[in-house]
Design a protein around this motif. Structure first.
Motif, mmCIF file in Angstrom:
data_model
loop_
_atom_site.group_PDB
_atom_site.id
_atom_site.type_symbol
_atom_site.label_atom_id
_atom_site.label_comp_id
_atom_site.label_asym_id
_atom_site.label_seq_id
_atom_site.Cartn_x
_atom_site.Cartn_y
_atom_site.Cartn_z
ATOM 1 N N GLU A 93 -19.367 -5.683 19.488
ATOM 2 C CA GLU A 93 -19.731 -6.527 18.420
ATOM 3 C C GLU A 93 -19.362 -7.701 17.974
ATOM 4 O O GLU A 93 -18.081 -7.719 18.572
ATOM 5 N N PHE A 94 -20.170 -8.019 17.693
ATOM 6 C CA PHE A 94 -19.909 -9.225 16.686
ATOM 7 C C PHE A 94 -20.676 -9.274 15.562
ATOM 8 O O PHE A 94 -21.348 -8.872 15.163
ATOM 9 N N VAL A 95 -19.242 -9.325 14.225
ATOM 10 C CA VAL A 95 -19.568 -8.640 13.149
ATOM 11 C C VAL A 95 -19.900 -9.911 11.768
ATOM 12 O O VAL A 95 -18.799 -11.203 12.081
ATOM 13 N N ALA A 120 -12.996 -20.273 29.234
ATOM 14 C CA ALA A 120 -13.471 -19.173 28.698
ATOM 15 C C ALA A 120 -13.195 -19.505 27.549
ATOM 16 O O ALA A 120 -13.761 -18.610 26.606
ATOM 17 N N TYR A 121 -12.302 -18.993 27.697
ATOM 18 C CA TYR A 121 -11.064 -19.089 25.788
ATOM 19 C C TYR A 121 -11.791 -19.569 25.165
ATOM 20 O O TYR A 121 -11.853 -18.823 23.426
ATOM 21 N N VAL A 122 -11.895 -21.094 25.260
ATOM 22 C CA VAL A 122 -12.079 -22.163 24.203
ATOM 23 C C VAL A 122 -13.287 -21.884 24.069
ATOM 24 O O VAL A 122 -13.412 -22.486 22.821
ATOM 25 N N LEU A 123 -14.249 -21.413 25.131
ATOM 26 C CA LEU A 123 -15.821 -21.454 24.680
ATOM 27 C C LEU A 123 -15.686 -19.856 23.368
ATOM 28 O O LEU A 123 -16.505 -19.888 22.245
ATOM 29 N N LEU A 124 -15.306 -18.509 23.918
ATOM 30 C CA LEU A 124 -15.001 -17.993 23.273
ATOM 31 C C LEU A 124 -14.427 -18.300 21.733
ATOM 32 O O LEU A 124 -15.058 -17.772 20.735
ATOM 33 N N ARG A 125 -13.603 -19.032 21.739
ATOM 34 C CA ARG A 125 -12.863 -19.118 20.251
ATOM 35 C C ARG A 125 -14.254 -20.179 18.874
ATOM 36 O O ARG A 125 -13.866 -20.277 18.189
ATOM 37 N N GLU A 126 -14.357 -21.138 20.201
ATOM 38 C CA GLU A 126 -15.298 -22.120 19.534
ATOM 39 C C GLU A 126 -17.410 -21.981 18.924
ATOM 40 O O GLU A 126 -17.314 -21.328 18.020
ATOM 41 N N THR A 127 -17.065 -20.183 19.931
ATOM 42 C CA THR A 127 -17.546 -19.626 19.085
ATOM 43 C C THR A 127 -18.183 -18.870 18.194
ATOM 44 O O THR A 127 -19.248 -19.356 17.775
ATOM 45 N N LEU A 128 -16.906 -18.209 18.228
ATOM 46 C CA LEU A 128 -16.228 -16.958 16.790
ATOM 47 C C LEU A 128 -16.408 -18.115 15.828
ATOM 48 O O LEU A 128 -16.570 -17.937 14.520
ATOM 49 N N GLN A 129 -16.070 -19.261 15.973
ATOM 50 C CA GLN A 129 -15.871 -20.586 14.756
ATOM 51 C C GLN A 129 -17.461 -20.903 14.399
ATOM 52 O O GLN A 129 -17.300 -21.044 12.815
ATOM 53 N N ARG A 130 -18.139 -21.413 15.287
ATOM 54 C CA ARG A 130 -19.508 -22.111 14.925
ATOM 55 C C ARG A 130 -20.632 -21.076 14.473
ATOM 56 O O ARG A 130 -21.455 -20.948 13.037
ATOM 57 N N THR A 131 -20.052 -19.292 14.692
ATOM 58 C CA THR A 131 -21.245 -18.185 14.322
ATOM 59 C C THR A 131 -20.310 -17.806 13.368
ATOM 60 O O THR A 131 -21.102 -16.725 12.609
ATOM 61 N N ASP A 132 -19.199 -18.057 12.682
ATOM 62 C CA ASP A 132 -18.516 -17.399 11.243
ATOM 63 C C ASP A 132 -18.696 -15.745 11.318
ATOM 64 O O ASP A 132 -19.236 -14.723 10.650
ATOM 65 N N THR A 134 -16.582 -11.861 13.138
ATOM 66 C CA THR A 134 -15.323 -12.100 14.682
ATOM 67 C C THR A 134 -15.854 -10.721 15.025
ATOM 68 O O THR A 134 -16.761 -9.872 15.160
ATOM 69 N N ALA A 135 -15.313 -10.464 16.019
ATOM 70 C CA ALA A 135 -15.665 -9.572 17.597
ATOM 71 C C ALA A 135 -14.790 -8.772 16.911
ATOM 72 O O ALA A 135 -13.753 -7.605 16.944
ATOM 73 N N ALA A 149 -9.944 -6.674 15.305
ATOM 74 C CA ALA A 149 -10.943 -7.280 15.394
ATOM 75 C C ALA A 149 -10.325 -8.694 15.824
ATOM 76 O O ALA A 149 -9.331 -9.181 15.862
ATOM 77 N N LEU A 150 -11.200 -9.607 16.437
ATOM 78 C CA LEU A 150 -10.618 -10.807 17.381
ATOM 79 C C LEU A 150 -11.034 -11.768 16.819
ATOM 80 O O LEU A 150 -12.103 -11.782 16.328
ATOM 81 N N ARG A 151 -10.072 -12.690 16.133
ATOM 82 C CA ARG A 151 -10.565 -13.840 15.500
ATOM 83 C C ARG A 151 -9.707 -15.322 15.547
ATOM 84 O O ARG A 151 -8.396 -14.949 17.132
ATOM 85 N N VAL A 152 -9.731 -15.987 15.018
ATOM 86 C CA VAL A 152 -9.129 -17.011 15.416
ATOM 87 C C VAL A 152 -8.144 -18.129 14.601
ATOM 88 O O VAL A 152 -8.765 -17.702 12.887
ATOM 89 N N ARG A 153 -7.307 -17.743 14.801
ATOM 90 C CA ARG A 153 -5.995 -18.628 13.973
ATOM 91 C C ARG A 153 -5.637 -19.755 14.209
ATOM 92 O O ARG A 153 -5.549 -19.742 15.159
ATOM 93 N N GLY A 154 -6.009 -20.664 13.770
ATOM 94 C CA GLY A 154 -5.601 -22.140 14.175
ATOM 95 C C GLY A 154 -6.172 -22.565 15.233
ATOM 96 O O GLY A 154 -8.060 -22.807 16.019
#
Length: 266
Positions: A93-95, A120-132, A134-135, A149-154
């Protein structure tokens, strides 16, 4: 860096092949144990209590004992578990990011795209950043099912493995049940103290003082042997101010003033 695991991130019908890398490493000075009498190296051996032989790690299996019977589990048995065979990091889930309590954070891993096109990697990264968001993901690594927790760092996706709910202790201290009330003046003065220490967190500004001093001690002993003067090496030890606080307001005022003087001097 060398990858420790390869698999694929999956959410819905989207599949993102990735390589997994350990994100952190230990910087402690490596030490080993010796006999204080003659300096001989202390080594540990795995001995069988039945035959008394020293057993190589490759010849060791695991076992479960319920008190009456023992079940031996070989490497082949463990590798046969369905979850161990899986090479997927499954998004559950995305929380909202603020819902993931930092107390549950465990080990961190970097994810590198492992395909000809990282779209696909970049798409998931950008989606997590835009929606704030964490997967929350589930996967198996080193004979354990992990929640992470899957999140973005840099510009990199990273996994932060999470403790399971029953691994975090609940706490209730009797000493806080009848805690004294804090006055507005004390809160204002405390807030002023916080403000005087406020700044942006820059991790590079902090060093591990113990490891730094340990390296200095080792270098001094390598140069001069056991007869070193620790006061000459580290300087004379000074007593730290401390003790029980009698007047909280006075301690806060003194702390604010000390912080102000330190900033002006710096």
């Amino acid at each position: 860096m060398r990858s420790i695991w390869k698999g694929a991130l999956t959410f819905g019908l989207v599949n993102v092949p990735v390589k997994v890398y350990a994100a952190t490493e230990d910087h402690d000075v490596p030490l080993h144990q010796v006999h204080n009498k003659d300096g001989g190296r202390i080594r540990y051996q795995r001995k069988c209590e039945v035959c008394g032989e020293v057993v190589a790690y490759a010849d060791i299996d695991r076992a479960y004992d319920d008190g009456d019977r023992t079940v031996v589990l070989t490497d082949e048995d463990l590798k046969a578990l369905p979850s161990e065979r899986s090479r997927e990091i499954d998004v559950v889930e995305f929380v909202p990011t603020e819902q993931v309590d930092p107390i549950t954070f465990d080990k961190a891993y970097y994810l590198e795209p492992d395909s000809k096109s990282p779209k696909a990697y970049v798409l998931l990264r950008e989606t997590l950043q835009r929606t704030d968001r964490t997967a929350i993901v589930r996967f198996s690594l080193r004979q354990k099912t992990r929640l992470a927790a899957l999140r973005v760092r840099g510009d990199v996706l990273m996994l932060q493995t999470l403790l399971w709910a029953d691994e975090v202790r609940e706490v209730s201290f009797p000493s806080l049940e009848d805690a004294p009330k804090v006055s507005k003046k004390e809160l204002d003065m405390s807030a002023s103290l916080v403000d005087s220490y406020s700044g942006d967190f820059e991790p590079d500004e902090f060093v591990d003082e113990y490891q730094k001093e340990l390296r200095t001690l080792i270098d001094a002993k390598l140069e001069k042997g056991d007869a070193i003067d620790t006061e000459a090496t580290f300087g004379e030890e000074t007593e730290e101010e401390g003790g029980e606080v009698i007047d909280l307001m006075e301690a806060l005022r003194a702390s604010v003033e000390k912080s102000r003087q330190k900033r002006e001097a710096g």
